[in-house]
Design an enzyme around this catalytic site. Structure first.
Site, PDB file in Angstrom:
ATOM      1  N   HIS A 162      10.593 -20.598  27.038  1.00  0.00           N
ATOM      2  CA  HIS A 162      11.576 -20.814  27.860  1.00  0.00           C
ATOM      3  C   HIS A 162      10.850 -22.070  28.885  1.00  0.00           C
ATOM      4  O   HIS A 162      10.289 -21.621  29.496  1.00  0.00           O
ATOM      5  CB  HIS A 162      12.045 -19.459  28.524  1.00  0.00           C
ATOM      6  CG  HIS A 162      12.595 -19.336  29.465  1.00  0.00           C
ATOM      7  ND1 HIS A 162      14.383 -19.713  28.760  1.00  0.00           N
ATOM      8  CD2 HIS A 162      12.913 -19.327  30.845  1.00  0.00           C
ATOM      9  CE1 HIS A 162      15.170 -19.556  30.005  1.00  0.00           C
ATOM     10  NE2 HIS A 162      14.058 -20.112  31.551  1.00  0.00           N
ATOM     11  N   ASP A 164      12.339 -23.696  31.631  1.00  0.00           N
ATOM     12  CA  ASP A 164      13.330 -24.343  32.690  1.00  0.00           C
ATOM     13  C   ASP A 164      12.655 -25.491  32.948  1.00  0.00           C
ATOM     14  O   ASP A 164      11.823 -26.373  33.802  1.00  0.00           O
ATOM     15  CB  ASP A 164      12.588 -23.397  34.037  1.00  0.00           C
ATOM     16  CG  ASP A 164      13.021 -21.783  33.948  1.00  0.00           C
ATOM     17  OD1 ASP A 164      14.309 -21.572  32.869  1.00  0.00           O
ATOM     18  OD2 ASP A 164      11.957 -21.299  34.149  1.00  0.00           O
ATOM     19  N   ASP A 276      17.951 -16.125  30.070  1.00  0.00           N
ATOM     20  CA  ASP A 276      17.601 -16.594  31.035  1.00  0.00           C
ATOM     21  C   ASP A 276      18.522 -16.263  32.479  1.00  0.00           C
ATOM     22  O   ASP A 276      18.506 -15.739  33.461  1.00  0.00           O
ATOM     23  CB  ASP A 276      16.041 -16.949  31.922  1.00  0.00           C
ATOM     24  CG  ASP A 276      15.741 -16.489  32.632  1.00  0.00           C
ATOM     25  OD1 ASP A 276      15.704 -15.486  32.957  1.00  0.00           O
ATOM     26  OD2 ASP A 276      15.294 -18.126  33.253  1.00  0.00           O
ATOM     27  N   ASP A 413       8.133 -17.846  29.429  1.00  0.00           N
ATOM     28  CA  ASP A 413       8.339 -19.322  29.530  1.00  0.00           C
ATOM     29  C   ASP A 413       6.577 -20.196  29.100  1.00  0.00           C
ATOM     30  O   ASP A 413       6.238 -19.706  29.682  1.00  0.00           O
ATOM     31  CB  ASP A 413       8.346 -18.538  31.346  1.00  0.00           C
ATOM     32  CG  ASP A 413       9.066 -17.599  31.870  1.00  0.00           C
ATOM     33  OD1 ASP A 413      10.344 -17.249  30.965  1.00  0.00           O
ATOM     34  OD2 ASP A 413       9.158 -17.634  32.905  1.00  0.00           O
ATOM     35  N   HIS A 557      19.539 -22.765  35.378  1.00  0.00           N
ATOM     36  CA  HIS A 557      20.080 -21.039  36.255  1.00  0.00           C
ATOM     37  C   HIS A 557      18.851 -21.219  37.452  1.00  0.00           C
ATOM     38  O   HIS A 557      18.878 -19.757  37.550  1.00  0.00           O
ATOM     39  CB  HIS A 557      20.060 -20.388  34.865  1.00  0.00           C
ATOM     40  CG  HIS A 557      18.534 -20.192  34.157  1.00  0.00           C
ATOM     41  ND1 HIS A 557      18.776 -20.875  32.845  1.00  0.00           N
ATOM     42  CD2 HIS A 557      17.224 -20.250  34.210  1.00  0.00           C
ATOM     43  CE1 HIS A 557      17.237 -20.165  32.340  1.00  0.00           C
ATOM     44  NE2 HIS A 557      16.899 -20.325  33.060  1.00  0.00           N
TER      45      HIS A 557
END
Ligand SMILES: [Zn+2]
Length: 1146
Positions: A162, A164, A276, A413, A557
């Site tokens: 994941h 971000d 997420d 993550d 997000h």
């Protein structure tokens, strides 16, 4: 299908016919259902034949129905007087018998009641949160052990990382420190063993990495994708927030990612991955389905809902749009059952066990298992024991699903950064899989897989077993991950940037449209496919692309949510700010071309722009400031772009250096209604050298209008009259150019009142805040505006509000009070009148426009908030009305649709807050009160008649979701609304079901004007101006319920970073409410039928080609039957749906 007798009578013969055919259609549907149920014993072949027979009948009926629709439409159209035009301004005035027909289409669509309705689930659940044992928020899962004897467990372990695009670090820092290593290692490690797999979601990162790698590596990527080892899931630019994002931006970021994938990898995603985002919205699923995806995975859902779904085995379902009774919008959705998407919470219910199978946490590494049992490397000695331990978790998890196929994600993550981590995970799991393989008595087949591997197997198994998944309607807000920790804080966190996001969004849309029209016009002018040599088409396209990508990035997000670290927020803000500045350049030079009467005079000079904006944005965290225009006797040209597809009457305000001015329409010399108001340097001190000129402009759809402003003799434009109030302490007002009074004696105690043709309002003379509203119809409603503070929980060890969470103190909201009464300033003028209340923490203005059209029917509310002096406080604005809405209210999801909300006493206060992207309303049998907003924020209706929005929050502490800081970077923040009170004639309000409601037509139009304000540009004063001609691309407004979502130039397939001749035309036909019809009718027509002639709609623009496609315009989604369609281009626009076309404008 519920239709009122009176309405049926009112409908034309065609309508009755429609009802008959629809009923027949429904009957056939029911028969089909009955057939299916009875078909238990009949051979499958027989059923298939019957079904196809029925299908044929339905198809035939559908054709009949569609022919009939066309017939009715033709009849109607011939009845409607089409002579009316802009000049007479009476177009559409005689279609009143059709008023409600448009809305009925949407009514007819929403009669489905089958399946799971989330609102009902909320009514059902107790939210008692008992301790479930190993699976803390769940229950003990049992199995016999023989469940898989017939059908072995088929397991797909899906490796993921994941990433971000900005959170604790900026997008670029994450890329340099982590992401590029992950992707580099992926190439090596997946190539080592063809059984290894990986999924990747964020195209923002993937495309950045792609730019860094050489051709050889790119070929490796393509090989891995082709072999099914690497799957690009969702394919959006980011994994967007689904609460605060507007659907324009949600679709735009999906399109940006999909277009990139098509161009560079030639693939289109089929499964979506959203593990997420803090709650999930069906608007996102609508867009995914429209973009050709059929499956999706979601994760952050309220733990009590997860538990309920797990018990019911409904964690996998067909997610359907609330307004849709057909299965057209269905998408197969898998909801992860447990707390998180990390390894401890994905292999099975017991995190202490699952953590032992996260081999990145092997002893000696940087991460460990908080349950204190570390993983062990798999050896010949322990493989049996380890495999059985893991199998037990797999089997328990499998019991929560209807099929024996099991999805187990493997990641977290920023995982898989180092080569050793890849080895640890893939080698150890391979040993376990090999053991399962060697032991068929365990009845499990396990392997690495992608998301699509899983869903293909799932659909195969479901089909084989004749099982169908339940349908589900509703959304997954407001998310709670544990206890009473509801994630409703992020609906408002960093409101300054939530508003900047929408400013970029509307600027981008306006620029896309004007740029596309400019290219078409230029090509038409030259007579070949080329652009004018001087026009910086490529540079502009690069600016547009960058702006699309920055808006896209901000939908992440942790971006629009306001949940990133301070420096990351500044990075996002800077991107938004620069994008707006760049887009303004594109807007200006496009407008320049379109306005020039003699195109040969076109000359582009970046250093000396022909047009400028009427305001300046000085920094990413500053509000725009109007630049004063220096006036003289020579006319100064104002250029106004109307980015909406509707003719609109707008109030345009500019700042000038003289208290006397005159505005005329440039073409005709016609003077415009205008007023001069003061520019207030301080609440009671008017500026001596700048003034606000406001005038009424009539703006045709998508037009560029030209006005001339000149200095005029004193008194040419009426000046606003002011009255000042301050209870017990009349202010000293400094204003030499305006008539000012301060009422004394009994006059000072009378309530303040303003009115226009449509409404009258009353405000408190003490605070200036709204108290009451009356419509022209006589309807009177109490609507009081209040301001409130929320604090947070007290006590040292208590969890407190932060960027994500809203944890208000037990005392609830406290009424805002100030030690001294506010200064109240009332202005009255011919264009608008307003009441401004100046409190210490905010300035609040109520404004009424003196306009005849629909723009005069709502009350404009604006706030300027500054809570930088506060500690652990949140400021809210509440409307207290006498609307008897019970515990029901409606808020929008992403500006795309309305969702019913129920305020539940069994839930804590913070759970009853919902996201509001653009609208919410309360209603009872006689009226509806709608609050339309220009920015996203939290909304609630805590008691009947109330509606409140949270304006800003300042919180000193972290709320333990990984951010590691509070939110204290507050700024001066503006918010803007329109409040609309409407009569309802729909009879009694439905109190029972989860009724689907839409905005009224008037609310749609008001929201459109609010979200897409006119753009004002100014021509320099000195130059010898070439002659300008207003630009009016459309003969008439689009139908009131059809929104031109975008007209977006696509990238050239051959020449990179260059505009092609192809344009994405996106139309959104809105569903609207039947119970309130505006009087008088808005000046636009709408169709009573679904079929529309595109050539007519955009006349006199001509399309060289029109091809219907999927929502992200992927070539393989081009509808074959519509390819190169010849005129007339009849197309079907269904209510609520977005339609996408690839067009070339002639
Ligand atoms: Zn994330």
């Amino acid at each position: 299908m519920v239709m009122k007798r009176s309405r049926v009578l009112a409908v034309l013969v065609g309508g009755v016919f429609c009802v008959a055919v629809m009923s027949l259609y429904r009957m056939l549907e029911l028969m089909q259902g009955a057939e299916l149920q009875r078909g238990g014993d009949t051979p499958a072949g027989q059923v298939d034949e019957d079904l196809s027979h029925l299908q044929e009948k339905i198809d035939r009926l559908e054709r009949l129905l569609s022919d009939n629709n066309r017939l009715v439409a033709t009849l109607r159209d011939s009845l409607v007087n089409r002579k009316a035009s802009w000049e007479t301004g009476r177009r559409g005035a005689n279609v009143s018998s059709d008023t409600l027909s448009g809305c009925r289409l949407a009514e007819e669509m929403k009669d489905g009641t089958d399946g799971v309705q989330l609102l009902h689930v909320y009514d059902l659940l107790t939210f008692d949160n008992p301790d479930g044992g190993a699976w803390k928020q769940g229950f003990e899962i049992r199995y016999q052990g023989n469940e898989w004897d017939e059908m072995p467990l088929e397991l797909f372990l899906v490796p993921h990382s994941h990433n971000d695009p900005g959170w604790l670090k900026t997008f670029d820092s994450y890329y340099q420190d982590q992401t590029k290593h992950i992707l580099n290692n992926m190439l090596i490690k997946l190539s080592e063993d063809h059984r290894r797999k990986m999924i990747w979601a964020e195209i923002s990162y993937f495309s950045k990495w792609w730019n860094d790698i050489d051709e050889q590596k790119r070929e490796m990527v393509k090989r891995l994708v082709g072999a099914g080892q690497l799957e690009l899931v969702t394919g959006g630019w980011v994994m967007p927030d689904e609460a605060n994002s507007h659907y324009f931006a949600l679709l735009d970021q999906l399109m940006e990612g999909h277009q990139w994938l098509q161009k560079h990898l030639g693939v289109r995603p089929s499964s979506a991955w959203a593990v997420d985002p803090f709650g999930h919205s069906p608007s996102m699923t609508y867009l995914l389905k429209g973009a050709g995806l059929n499956n999706m995975v979601i994760q952050r859902v309220h733990y009590a809902v997860k538990k309920h779904f797990a018990r019911q085995q409904t964690l996998e379902f067909l997610w359907r749009q609330s307004w849709d009774s057909s299965p057209r919008s269905d998408i197969t959705c898998h909801m992860m059952p447990f707390y998180s998407y990390d390894v401890p919470h994905t292999c099975g219910p017991n995190p202490a066990v699952c953590c032992q199978f996260d081999f990145h946490r092997l002893p000696g590494g940087r991460v460990f298992c908080p349950w204190r049992i570390p993983p062990q490397p798999i050896t010949e000695q322990n493989v049996r024991e380890r495999a059985l331990l893991l199998l037990d978790q797999y089997r328990q998890k499998s019991r929560l699903f209807r099929s024996p196929v099991l999805l187990v994600p493997l990641g977290d993550d920023f995982r898989f950064t180092e080569s050793s981590e890849w080895d640890a995970q893939f080698r150890n799991y391979q040993k376990l899989f090999d053991y399962f393989e060697q032991h068929p008595e365990l009845h499990i087949k396990a392997r690495f897989g992608t998301l699509s591997d899983y869903f293909e197997a799932l659909h195969r198994r479901l089909n084989a077993a004749g099982t169908t998944l339940p349908t589900l309607r509703g959304d997954f807000f407001t998310y709670a991950d544990r206890d009473d920790h509801y994630w409703s804080g992020f609906f408002t966190s960093r409101p300054f940037y939530k508003r900047l996001d929408r400013a970029l969004e509307s600027t981008l849309r306006a620029t896309e449209i004007l740029f596309s029209l400019t290219l078409a016009d230029m090509r038409r002018f030259r007579g070949d496919s080329h652009l004018v040599a001087d026009f910086p088409g490529r540079e502009h396209f690069r600016r547009l692309t960058e702006a699309r990508r920055n808006l896209a990035l901000f939908q992440h997000h942790d971006a629009v949510t306001g949940t990133a670290r301070d420096p990351v927020v500044v990075d996002y803000g800077t991107r938004l700010f620069h994008s707006i500045l760049n887009l303004r350049q594109v807007l200006q030079s496009s407008a320049q071309w379109l306005l020039l009467l003699d195109k040969s005079q076109y000359h582009h000079d970046q250093s000396k722009p022909f047009l400028q904006m009427d305001d300046v944005m000085s920094a990413q965290d500053a509000l725009p400031q109007k630049t004063p225009l220096v006036l003289s006797d020579a006319p100064r040209s104002l250029i106004i772009f109307n980015p909406t597809e509707q003719l609109r009457t707008s109030v345009i305000s500019v700042v000038i250096d003289s208290p006397d001015a005159r505005v005329v329409e440039a073409e005709t010399g016609r003077p415009m209604t205008a007023q001069i108001s003061a520019v207030w340097a301080e609440p009671s001190r008017a500026s001596a050298d700048s003034f606000q000129l406001s005038f009424v402009a009539e703006l045709p759809p998508l037009s560029l209008a030209v006005y001339h402003v000149t200095k005029a003799p004193a008194g040419s434009a009426p000046r606003v009259r002011y009255t000042f109030h301050r209870h017990g302490n009349p202010p000293t007002v400094r204003s030499e150019h305006f008539q000012v009074s301060s009422p004394q004696g009994p006059e000072a105690d009378a309530p303040l009142s303003l009115s226009n043709k449509h409404i009258q309002i009353w405000s408190s003379q003490e605070t200036g805040l709204l108290q009451k509203l009356r419509l022209q119809s006589g309807l009177v409603r109490q609507v009081q505006v209040q301001f409130l503070w929320y604090g947070t929980r007290s006590g040292v060890n208590r969890d407190k509000s932060g960027a994500y969470l809203f944890l208000p103190g037990e005392e609830g909201a406290q009424l805002y009070s100030s030690s001294e009464p506010p200064l109240v300033r009332v202005s009255r003028g011919p264009v608008f009148s307003d009441i401004t209340s100046c409190f210490r923490h905010f300035t609040h203005t109520l404004r009424l426009l003196h306009l005849d059209g629909h723009a005069g029917k709502s009350l404009e509310i604006s706030n300027m908030v500054d809570i930088r002096s506060e500690v652990n406080r949140e400021l809210a604005m509440r409307l207290v009305s006498d609307v008897a809405n019970g515990n029901r209210f409606y808020s929008d999801l992403n500006g795309f649709q309305m969702q019913q909300r129920r305020t539940l006493e069994k839930l804590p206060l913070q759970a009853n807050f919902y996201p509001m992207t653009s609208a919410s309303f309360l209603q009872d049998s006689s009226s509806r009160l709608s609050l339309l907003s220009a920015q996203s924020q939290a909304v609630a209706s805590l008691r009947p008649g109330e509606l409140e929005v949270v304006l800003d929050r300042r919180l000193q502490q972290d709320d333990n979701r990984g951010l590691g800081q509070g939110v204290t970077d507050n700024k001066m923040t503006a918010s803007l609304y329109h409040l609309l009170l409407e009569d309802r004639r729909g009879g009694a309000q439905e109190v029972g079901g989860a009724s689907v409601e839409h905005l009224s037509l008037l609310a749609h139009l008001t929201s459109l004007s609010l979200c897409h304000p006119p753009i004002t540009m100014v021509a320099p004063s000195d130059s010898q101006l070439p002659k300008l001609r207003p630009f009016r691309p459309l003969r008439s407004s689009l139908p009131c319920d059809v929104h031109l979502l975008n007209l977006r130039t696509l990238e050239d397939a051959q020449e990179a970073e260059s505009p092609s001749q192809e344009v994405a035309l996106l139309l959104h036909r809105k569903g609207f409410d039947c119970s309130s019809a505006p009087e008088p009718m808005p000046q636009c027509t709408w169709s009573t039928h679904e079929e529309v002639n595109l050539d007519d709609l955009f006349s006199p623009l001509q399309f060289r080609s029109v091809c219907r496609s999927g929502l992200t315009l992927l070539r393989e989604h081009d509808k074959p039957e519509s390819a190169r369609q010849q005129p007339p281009r009849i197309t079907r626009l269904r209510p609520m749906e977005i339609s996408a076309y690839r067009v070339e404008i002639d």
